[in-house]
Design a protein around this motif. Structure first.
Motif, mmCIF file in Angstrom:
data_model
loop_
_atom_site.group_PDB
_atom_site.id
_atom_site.type_symbol
_atom_site.label_atom_id
_atom_site.label_comp_id
_atom_site.label_asym_id
_atom_site.label_seq_id
_atom_site.Cartn_x
_atom_site.Cartn_y
_atom_site.Cartn_z
ATOM 1 N N UNK A 125 0.810 -1.225 0.000
ATOM 2 C CA UNK A 125 0.000 0.000 0.000
ATOM 3 C C UNK A 125 0.843 1.276 0.000
ATOM 4 N N UNK A 126 2.104 1.157 0.359
ATOM 5 C CA UNK A 126 2.965 2.331 0.452
ATOM 6 C C UNK A 126 2.969 2.958 1.838
ATOM 7 N N UNK A 127 2.159 2.431 2.763
ATOM 8 C CA UNK A 127 2.124 2.937 4.142
ATOM 9 C C UNK A 127 3.524 2.841 4.745
ATOM 10 N N UNK A 128 4.002 3.938 5.300
ATOM 11 C CA UNK A 128 5.300 3.971 5.959
ATOM 12 C C UNK A 128 6.473 4.277 5.042
ATOM 13 N N UNK A 129 6.240 4.339 3.735
ATOM 14 C CA UNK A 129 7.340 4.570 2.797
ATOM 15 C C UNK A 129 8.002 5.928 3.018
ATOM 16 N N UNK A 130 7.197 6.961 3.271
ATOM 17 C CA UNK A 130 7.773 8.291 3.540
ATOM 18 C C UNK A 130 8.710 8.248 4.742
ATOM 19 N N UNK A 131 8.293 7.543 5.787
ATOM 20 C CA UNK A 131 9.114 7.451 6.993
ATOM 21 C C UNK A 131 10.425 6.715 6.714
ATOM 22 N N UNK A 132 10.365 5.674 5.881
ATOM 23 C CA UNK A 132 11.579 4.932 5.523
ATOM 24 C C UNK A 132 12.530 5.838 4.744
ATOM 25 N N UNK A 133 11.997 6.579 3.774
ATOM 26 C CA UNK A 133 12.840 7.488 2.997
ATOM 27 C C UNK A 133 13.418 8.605 3.876
ATOM 28 N N UNK A 134 12.636 9.088 4.823
ATOM 29 C CA UNK A 134 13.137 10.111 5.753
ATOM 30 C C UNK A 134 14.282 9.555 6.593
ATOM 31 N N UNK A 135 14.115 8.321 7.070
ATOM 32 C CA UNK A 135 15.183 7.687 7.858
ATOM 33 C C UNK A 135 16.440 7.548 7.001
ATOM 34 N N UNK A 136 16.283 7.023 5.787
ATOM 35 C CA UNK A 136 17.418 6.813 4.899
ATOM 36 C C UNK A 136 18.123 8.140 4.609
ATOM 37 N N UNK A 137 17.349 9.168 4.369
ATOM 38 C CA UNK A 137 17.906 10.501 4.137
ATOM 39 C C UNK A 137 18.681 10.989 5.370
ATOM 40 N N UNK A 138 18.120 10.758 6.542
ATOM 41 C CA UNK A 138 18.768 11.252 7.775
ATOM 42 C C UNK A 138 20.089 10.546 8.066
ATOM 43 N N UNK A 139 20.241 9.316 7.634
ATOM 44 C CA UNK A 139 21.489 8.592 7.937
ATOM 45 C C UNK A 139 22.505 8.636 6.792
ATOM 46 N N UNK A 140 22.077 9.073 5.601
ATOM 47 C CA UNK A 140 23.011 9.081 4.477
ATOM 48 C C UNK A 140 23.384 10.474 3.995
#
Length: 142
Positions: A125-140
């Protein structure tokens, strides 16, 4: 963000390049059945997204063992780790609290040398995808 892509279990490995805040990030997806060769990909790895099928309660203990192996790998001692509980949209699944308890998340977080974040998502469904991308952005992207 558009519609989420169609989903299939990963067999083998997939490479995807993302651009996060003008920085290119390569994501290597390695299927669970490839566990025995995961260590060959650990060198130069700065972050790990470990996906757990939260609809498959029978597999929780083996996923936990695989995660402990990843967390104890020397090349990953300083990698940021995201444990992603997937398939949260499926009917008849346990609550996230119950899944984390079965997974012994509190013990894992307390003993791991890496910073660990947990999120829930649904690849379908894409639920949580924004949060995953935000996490990835914050660590990379630093």
């Amino acid at each position: 963000m558009g519609s989420p892509p169609s989903t299939l279990p990963t067999v083998g490995t997939n490479l995807t390049d993302l651009t996060l805040k003008k920085k290119k990030v390569t994501v290597r997806e390695i299927g669970g059945c490839m566990g025995p060769i995961w260590p060959s990909y650990f060198q130069d790895c700065f972050s790990v997204i470990f996906m757990v099928d939260s609809a498959n309660i029978v597999q929780i203990s083996s996923s936990c063992i695989q995660l402990l192996s990843v967390l104890s790998a020397e090349p990953l001692r300083s990698a940021s780790v995201l444990i992603l509980f997937n398939k949260r949209d499926m009917p008849c699944i346990k609550s996230l609290t119950e899944i984390k308890s079965l997974f012994r998340m509190d013990d894992i977080i307390a003993s791991a040398p890496q910073p660990i974040t947990t999120l829930e998502a649904s690849a379908r469904s894409g639920q949580g995808l924004r949060e995953v991308l935000s996490w990835l952005e914050s660590v990379t992207v630093k």
